[in-house]
Scaffold this motif. Structure first.
Motif, PDB file in Angstrom:
ATOM      1  N   ARG A  45       0.850  -1.193   0.000  1.00  0.00           N
ATOM      2  CA  ARG A  45       0.000   0.000   0.000  1.00  0.00           C
ATOM      3  C   ARG A  45       0.883   1.240   0.000  1.00  0.00           C
ATOM      4  O   ARG A  45       1.940   1.290   0.624  1.00  0.00           O
ATOM      5  N   PHE A  46       0.390   2.248  -0.721  1.00  0.00           N
ATOM      6  CA  PHE A  46       1.135   3.505  -0.862  1.00  0.00           C
ATOM      7  C   PHE A  46       0.161   4.647  -0.640  1.00  0.00           C
ATOM      8  O   PHE A  46      -0.814   4.800  -1.372  1.00  0.00           O
ATOM      9  N   ALA A  47       0.413   5.428   0.428  1.00  0.00           N
ATOM     10  CA  ALA A  47      -0.473   6.539   0.808  1.00  0.00           C
ATOM     11  C   ALA A  47      -1.888   6.036   1.058  1.00  0.00           C
ATOM     12  O   ALA A  47      -2.877   6.664   0.660  1.00  0.00           O
ATOM     13  N   GLY A  48      -2.001   4.868   1.700  1.00  0.00           N
ATOM     14  CA  GLY A  48      -3.306   4.329   2.089  1.00  0.00           C
ATOM     15  C   GLY A  48      -4.031   3.571   1.003  1.00  0.00           C
ATOM     16  O   GLY A  48      -5.121   3.030   1.249  1.00  0.00           O
ATOM     17  N   GLU A  49      -3.479   3.480  -0.191  1.00  0.00           N
ATOM     18  CA  GLU A  49      -4.139   2.776  -1.285  1.00  0.00           C
ATOM     19  C   GLU A  49      -3.209   1.695  -1.822  1.00  0.00           C
ATOM     20  O   GLU A  49      -1.984   1.804  -1.716  1.00  0.00           O
ATOM     21  N   PRO A  50      -3.798   0.635  -2.444  1.00  0.00           N
ATOM     22  CA  PRO A  50      -2.955  -0.406  -3.028  1.00  0.00           C
ATOM     23  C   PRO A  50      -2.030   0.195  -4.091  1.00  0.00           C
ATOM     24  O   PRO A  50      -2.413   1.106  -4.822  1.00  0.00           O
ATOM     25  N   LEU A  51      -0.821  -0.342  -4.149  1.00  0.00           N
ATOM     26  CA  LEU A  51       0.143   0.114  -5.143  1.00  0.00           C
ATOM     27  C   LEU A  51      -0.246  -0.461  -6.503  1.00  0.00           C
ATOM     28  O   LEU A  51      -0.437  -1.670  -6.644  1.00  0.00           O
TER      29      LEU A  51
END
Length: 356
Positions: free
Chosen positions: A268-274
């Motif tokens: 996850r990146f910034a709360g969202e899936p990468l």
């Protein structure tokens, strides 16, 4: 001349029999010589006269005559003539027999032995110092060799992180690397919304995400026999079919793309899936090493350019492949056709969406 005492005769016989010098004096209570014999001149006593006082001629015997307890022995006495003698005194009534037994040879022999022992000690000490120095030198050399080996292995590891192994070997042989490859597949993949997300999470998290992404790209390239060529910001470039040619290069890179997308989805990146955008194209390329101090192994040609443009046209989490790549995959991969798309500098291009 009075009879010589038995002890004196025995000493004289022994010394003359062994070709050594002996001398004797009989000194009465007034310290006058009553008799003399042997080779007295060897001892610096030739000036003594029979019947005359001798106390002033026996300075080296000061305190010895008259001797309170006889017989008396004084070994290794330095005589005025420079020789050495063992002195033996025997009592004979009111007189004393003073026997000089030449010990110069023993003295010289003892000195030679002492000198040899001293020289041997010096040699042993020198040997010990040389051995210690040799051991220290060997330890320093071993440490230096181990350091050189570590540095060499480190340099080899760094080189293999930059170049394919076969290219690294050719480069070490001072060969110019410039190769044409007729059939390869090239992949570009970048992180969707990277710049905007990086602003919100800060440097530490951004670097952690990039590290995760590029490590996954490295690991999967090893598993599928591909080569990760370079990273450009948040984008990775990989190729299959070089430096050694392989007929299944498109299939290998397709498997690589699918698993790279799955690896990204697990983070996850910034709360969202990468999520990634991935593009693949197959065709001829030119590969080579450029630069001298900061060299790089890179690819050039229309195949590389088209793969990059296909990747930029992809939707988030989508793998787009060219028609040329699709034809090489065959029926083993599920693909959906896409409408022809106008790509900058290329014109209208037919593409496919790789599903699985």
């Amino acid at each position: 001349m009075p009879r010589v005492p038995k002890e004196v005769r025995s000493w004289i016989y022994d010394f003359f029999y062994n070709e050594r010098s002996a001398a004797y004096l009989k000194i009465d209570a007034r310290q006058c010589i009553a008799a003399k014999g042997g080779n007295i001149e060897h001892y610096g006593l030739s000036s003594l006269r029979i019947g005359k006082p001798v106390a002033d001629k026996l300075e080296f015997m000061e305190g010895l005559l008259p001797c309170p307890e006889l017989p008396f022995h004084m070994p290794m006495v330095e005589l005025p003539g420079g020789r050495v003698a063992d002195l033996h005194l025997f009592g004979d009534g009111g007189s004393a027999w003073l026997l000089f037994l030449d010990a110069t040879a023993e003295r010289d022999s003892q000195q030679r032995l002492q000198q040899k022992a001293y020289e041997m000690t010096l040699l042993q000490e020198r040997e010990r110092q040389l051995n210690a120095k040799l051991q220290s030198t060997n330890e320093a050399l071993r440490a230096s060799q181990e350091g050189l080996t570590r540095e060499y292995q480190r340099a080899e590891s760094l080189l293999l992180n930059i170049l394919p192994a076969s290219i690294a070997e050719r480069l070490k042989a001072d060969e110019q690397i410039a190769d044409n490859h007729a059939e390869v597949s090239v992949l570009f993949a970048d992180i969707v919304g990277f710049t905007e997300r990086a602003r919100s999470v800060g440097a530490v998290t951004t670097l952690a995400i990039l590290n995760y992404f590029f490590k996954a790209a490295d690991l999967l390239s090893e598993q599928h026999g591909c080569e990760k060529i370079k990273t450009i910001g948040d984008c990775v470039m990989a190729v299959a079919g070089l430096p050694a040619a392989r007929s299944d290069h498109a299939e290998a890179l397709a498997h690589y793309a699918l698993e790279l997308r799955e690896a990204a989805r697990r983070e996850r990146f910034a709360g969202e899936p990468l999520s990634l955008r991935i593009g693949i194209h197959s065709g001829p390329i030119v590969a080579g090493v450029i630069g001298k101090r900061r060299f790089v192994y890179d690819l050039w040609g229309d195949t590389v350019n088209l793969a990059a443009r296909i990747q930029k046209s992809a939707e988030p989490d989508e793998i787009r492949i060219s028609d040329a790549t699709h034809k090489l995959l065959g029926p083993n991969f599920a693909c959906d056709p896409l409408a022809e798309t106008e790509l900058r500098g290329t014109g209208r291009v037919r593409m496919w969406q790789l599903l699985a």
